[in-house]
Design an enzyme around this catalytic site. Structure first.
Site, PDB file in Angstrom:
ATOM      1  N   LEU A  61     -71.618 -79.739  97.681  1.00 56.11           N
ATOM      2  CA  LEU A  61     -70.586 -79.403  96.695  1.00 56.11           C
ATOM      3  C   LEU A  61     -69.205 -79.451  97.323  1.00 56.11           C
ATOM      4  CD1 LEU A  61     -71.919 -76.254  94.781  1.00 56.11           C
ATOM      5  CD2 LEU A  61     -72.037 -78.653  94.100  1.00 56.11           C
ATOM      6  N   LYS A  65     -65.859 -73.504 106.506  1.00 56.75           N
ATOM      7  CA  LYS A  65     -66.854 -74.323 107.217  1.00 56.75           C
ATOM      8  C   LYS A  65     -67.534 -73.507 108.323  1.00 56.75           C
ATOM      9  CE  LYS A  65     -66.597 -78.165 104.845  1.00 56.75           C
ATOM     10  NZ  LYS A  65     -67.634 -78.348 103.814  1.00 56.75           N
ATOM     11  N   TYR A  71     -56.822 -78.112 108.873  1.00 57.52           N
ATOM     12  CA  TYR A  71     -58.228 -78.221 108.499  1.00 57.52           C
ATOM     13  C   TYR A  71     -59.102 -77.199 109.239  1.00 57.52           C
ATOM     14  CZ  TYR A  71     -62.421 -79.831 106.372  1.00 57.52           C
ATOM     15  OH  TYR A  71     -63.580 -79.836 105.632  1.00 57.52           O
ATOM     16  N   GLY A 120     -69.378 -89.192  96.289  1.00 58.37           N
ATOM     17  CA  GLY A 120     -69.223 -88.930  97.722  1.00 58.37           C
ATOM     18  C   GLY A 120     -70.526 -88.882  98.505  1.00 58.37           C
ATOM     19  N   PHE A 121     -70.605 -87.911  99.422  1.00 61.93           N
ATOM     20  CA  PHE A 121     -71.768 -87.794 100.295  1.00 61.93           C
ATOM     21  C   PHE A 121     -73.039 -87.400  99.537  1.00 61.93           C
ATOM     22  CE2 PHE A 121     -68.440 -87.197 103.624  1.00 61.93           C
ATOM     23  CZ  PHE A 121     -68.843 -88.224 104.468  1.00 61.93           C
TER      24      PHE A 121
HETATM   25  P1  NAI Z   1     -66.934 -85.125  96.234  1.00 64.58           P
HETATM   26  O1  NAI Z   1     -65.761 -84.538  95.520  1.00 64.58           O
HETATM   27  O2  NAI Z   1     -67.079 -86.590  96.267  1.00 64.58           O
HETATM   28  O3  NAI Z   1     -68.313 -84.531  95.612  1.00 64.58           O
HETATM   29  C1  NAI Z   1     -68.406 -83.239  95.119  1.00 64.58           C
HETATM   30  C2  NAI Z   1     -69.665 -83.076  94.287  1.00 64.58           C
HETATM   31  O4  NAI Z   1     -69.777 -81.695  93.900  1.00 64.58           O
HETATM   32  C3  NAI Z   1     -69.681 -83.872  92.976  1.00 64.58           C
HETATM   33  O5  NAI Z   1     -70.999 -84.313  92.740  1.00 64.58           O
HETATM   34  C4  NAI Z   1     -69.306 -82.828  91.926  1.00 64.58           C
HETATM   35  O6  NAI Z   1     -69.777 -83.093  90.624  1.00 64.58           O
HETATM   36  C5  NAI Z   1     -69.987 -81.625  92.504  1.00 64.58           C
HETATM   37  N1  NAI Z   1     -69.454 -80.342  92.028  1.00 64.58           N
HETATM   38  C6  NAI Z   1     -68.211 -79.820  92.214  1.00 64.58           C
HETATM   39  N2  NAI Z   1     -68.131 -78.598  91.658  1.00 64.58           N
HETATM   40  C7  NAI Z   1     -69.348 -78.341  91.105  1.00 64.58           C
HETATM   41  C8  NAI Z   1     -69.905 -77.249  90.407  1.00 64.58           C
HETATM   42  N3  NAI Z   1     -69.208 -76.138  90.142  1.00 64.58           N
HETATM   43  N4  NAI Z   1     -71.182 -77.348  89.975  1.00 64.58           N
HETATM   44  C9  NAI Z   1     -71.926 -78.455  90.214  1.00 64.58           C
HETATM   45  N5  NAI Z   1     -71.456 -79.507  90.904  1.00 64.58           N
HETATM   46  C10 NAI Z   1     -70.190 -79.453  91.339  1.00 64.58           C
HETATM   47  O7  NAI Z   1     -66.894 -84.499  97.674  1.00 64.58           O
HETATM   48  P2  NAI Z   1     -67.414 -84.985  99.108  1.00 64.58           P
HETATM   49  O8  NAI Z   1     -66.243 -85.437  99.879  1.00 64.58           O
HETATM   50  O9  NAI Z   1     -68.619 -85.835  99.004  1.00 64.58           O
HETATM   51  O10 NAI Z   1     -67.810 -83.574  99.734  1.00 64.58           O
HETATM   52  C11 NAI Z   1     -69.131 -83.083  99.807  1.00 64.58           C
HETATM   53  C12 NAI Z   1     -69.257 -82.228 101.053  1.00 64.58           C
HETATM   54  O11 NAI Z   1     -69.011 -83.041 102.198  1.00 64.58           O
HETATM   55  C13 NAI Z   1     -68.235 -81.085 101.106  1.00 64.58           C
HETATM   56  O12 NAI Z   1     -68.850 -79.953 101.692  1.00 64.58           O
HETATM   57  C14 NAI Z   1     -67.181 -81.633 102.044  1.00 64.58           C
HETATM   58  O13 NAI Z   1     -66.449 -80.624 102.705  1.00 64.58           O
HETATM   59  C15 NAI Z   1     -68.061 -82.399 103.022  1.00 64.58           C
HETATM   60  N6  NAI Z   1     -67.369 -83.381 103.856  1.00 64.58           N
HETATM   61  C16 NAI Z   1     -66.434 -84.245 103.317  1.00 64.58           C
HETATM   62  C17 NAI Z   1     -65.755 -85.116 104.144  1.00 64.58           C
HETATM   63  C18 NAI Z   1     -64.732 -86.065 103.610  1.00 64.58           C
HETATM   64  O14 NAI Z   1     -63.944 -86.599 104.382  1.00 64.58           O
HETATM   65  N7  NAI Z   1     -64.713 -86.335 102.330  1.00 64.58           N
HETATM   66  C19 NAI Z   1     -66.010 -85.171 105.609  1.00 64.58           C
HETATM   67  C20 NAI Z   1     -67.076 -84.297 106.042  1.00 64.58           C
HETATM   68  C21 NAI Z   1     -67.694 -83.405 105.188  1.00 64.58           C
HETATM   69 NA    NA Z   2     -70.862 -85.062  97.185  1.00 67.85          NA
END
Ligand code: NAI
Ligand code: NA
Length: 396
Positions: free
Chosen positions: A138, A243, A234, A51-52
């Site tokens: 995370l 958030k 949300y 992801g991000f």
């Molecule tokens: P994702 O699920 O793709 O990435 C999550 C990351 O966190 C992964 O690298 C995973 O290994 C790591 N992770 C999870 N639990 C862990 C732990 N206990 N210890 C170590 N690493 C851990 O998620 P995404 O979507 O990239 O989200 C990242 C941030 O971006 C979050 O805060 C999310 O709310 C925010 N965000 C996401 C949006 C979306 O539409 N997907 C939009 C805007 C913000």
């Molecule tokens: Na991420």
């Protein structure tokens, strides 16, 4: 072995090493095609494997030649059992970094724990000295609190009132009504404990105490706002409270960073298909309509386009970092454009099982979802035998 997608509910149980590798290479190529950014030099990315967070690591390394340490929590492969996609992504990232002569090391473990924080700090001290950027990305459904030992589970529920709206099962394309009963106080507390800002602040406290943050260091965490359509579940729901907490924590962290002239920011990003977002009710329907609208207007972006733009047009320009009235960086600006939101709201009213294939980008949603696991990537031969047991070079 030959690896195929195996779906169960909203998750895919398998992932493809060659597809994940190609995904990472494509993101690297994108960042390189946009030119160098006078950006960070030594970066810690917490949540660096998908992801991000992965996009942030790639942009730092291949956009600014930064040394990166990535922390993530991924499942290692076993004989005949594939790893989680973030494992293969990280293996590919490490390979590419090595080829490019860039420092990169990774830590696989629970970022919420003191152990992983200490391990990270030791690695920074040994290899990098001080870091100048900390990305906090995370997304997790659970957190075991390092002090109390309590395991908190986040929930995705409205607050106050029962919420009924449309949703889509993106696998079948069936649009139906979903009713979600409101959360209680405990649900809110748990969700804030998992996805709020406490752990981000604990990381910065630990890094400051160990004196491994450089003068003018920055830290950035990611948030989401979204439209009225998804607000009840949300931004005004349990996850929104988390958030709110994360965003408020940025100010607290900034105060703590004053001594080194550092600053904490929250960047509000665009809604995108990731493992985290596909589990949230209503969001996939919104995303499929949003993708359709933004693609038609030529302003669609994925994680890498969002983060490349965040670095090059917000964080690392010669100007001050622009923020909204609440101090947040807005890279969701194109998603939130009035013309985009008006069109999505109109499509929403007409979306049914029958009309969605036409009105929405269900296909785009599905293929993005499969892509997360390394499937459906062009240039990858899925009939070929691949080795599922892949090592991550530089894993600590
Ligand atoms: P994702 O699920 O793709 O990435 C999550 C990351 O966190 C992964 O690298 C995973 O290994 C790591 N992770 C999870 N639990 C862990 C732990 N206990 N210890 C170590 N690493 C851990 O998620 P995404 O979507 O990239 O989200 C990242 C941030 O971006 C979050 O805060 C999310 O709310 C925010 N965000 C996401 C949006 C979306 O539409 N997907 C939009 C805007 C913000
Ligand atoms: Na991420």
């Amino acid at each position: 072995m030959v690896i195929e997608p195996r779906m169960r509910g909203f998750i895919c149980l398998t992932s493809h090493p060659a597809g994940c590798e190609q995904n990472v290479i494509n993101q690297i190529e994108y960042v390189k095609s946009k030119g160098q950014i006078d950006g960070p030099k030594k970066v810690l990315v917490i949540g660096a494997s998908t992801g991000f967070g992965l996009a942030s690591r790639i942009t730092s390394a291949f956009g600014s030649n930064a040394s990166t340490i990535g922390v993530f929590f991924e499942k290692a492969p076993q004989e005949k059992k594939t790893a989680s996609p973030g494992w293969y992504n990280s293996a590919a990232f490490q390979d590419q970094a090595k080829k490019a002569g860039l420092y990169a090391k990774s830590i696989n473990g629970d970022a919420f724990s003191e152990e992983v924080k200490n391990k990270t700090i030791d690695l920074i001290k040994a290899d990098l000295g001080k870091i100048d950027l900390v990305i906090y990305s995370l997304a997790s459904p659970v957190r075991t609190h390092p002090v109390t030992g309590v395991t908190h589970r986040s929930v995705l529920k409205p607050i106050g009132n029962t919420f009924t709206n449309k949703t889509v099962d993106f696998h079948t394309g069936i649009v139906s009504d979903i009713t979600i009963t409101p959360s209680n106080e405990e649900d809110i507390e748990n969700t804030v404990a998992v996805m709020g800002g406490e752990d981000w602040e604990m990381w910065i406290d630990a890094l400051l105490k160990a004196d491994v943050l450089a003068e003018n260091a920055m830290t950035v965490a990611y948030s989401y706002i979204g439209p009225g359509l998804t607000e009840a579940v949300y931004r005004k729901g349990t996850i929104g409270r988390a958030k709110d907490h994360l965003e408020a924590t940025a100010f607290q962290i900034s105060d703590k960073l004053k001594g080194i002239h550092g600053k904490a920011y929250v960047s509000v990003n665009k809604a995108l298909v990731t493992q985290a977002s596909s589990a949230i009710p209503v969001i996939p329907l919104y995303i499929s309509l949003l993708y359709k609208t933004m693609k038609e207007k030529g302003i669609h972006e994925g994680c890498i386009e969002q983060i490349q733009r965040l670095f090059s047009e917000r964080l690392y320009t010669s100007q001050n970092i622009p923020t909204d009235e609440n101090g947040r960086i807005r890279i969701d600006d194109w998603e939130m454009r009035e013309d985009v939101q008006q069109e999505v709201a109109a499509l929403w009213l007409d979306a049914t099982t029958e009309t969605l294939p036409e009105l929405g980008d269900l296909q785009g949603y599905k293929s993005d979802f499969l892509n997360l696991f390394g499937f459906g990537i062009s240039g990858v031969d899925y009939a070929e035998d691949v080795n599922e047991v892949v090592e991550i070079e530089g894993l600590q």
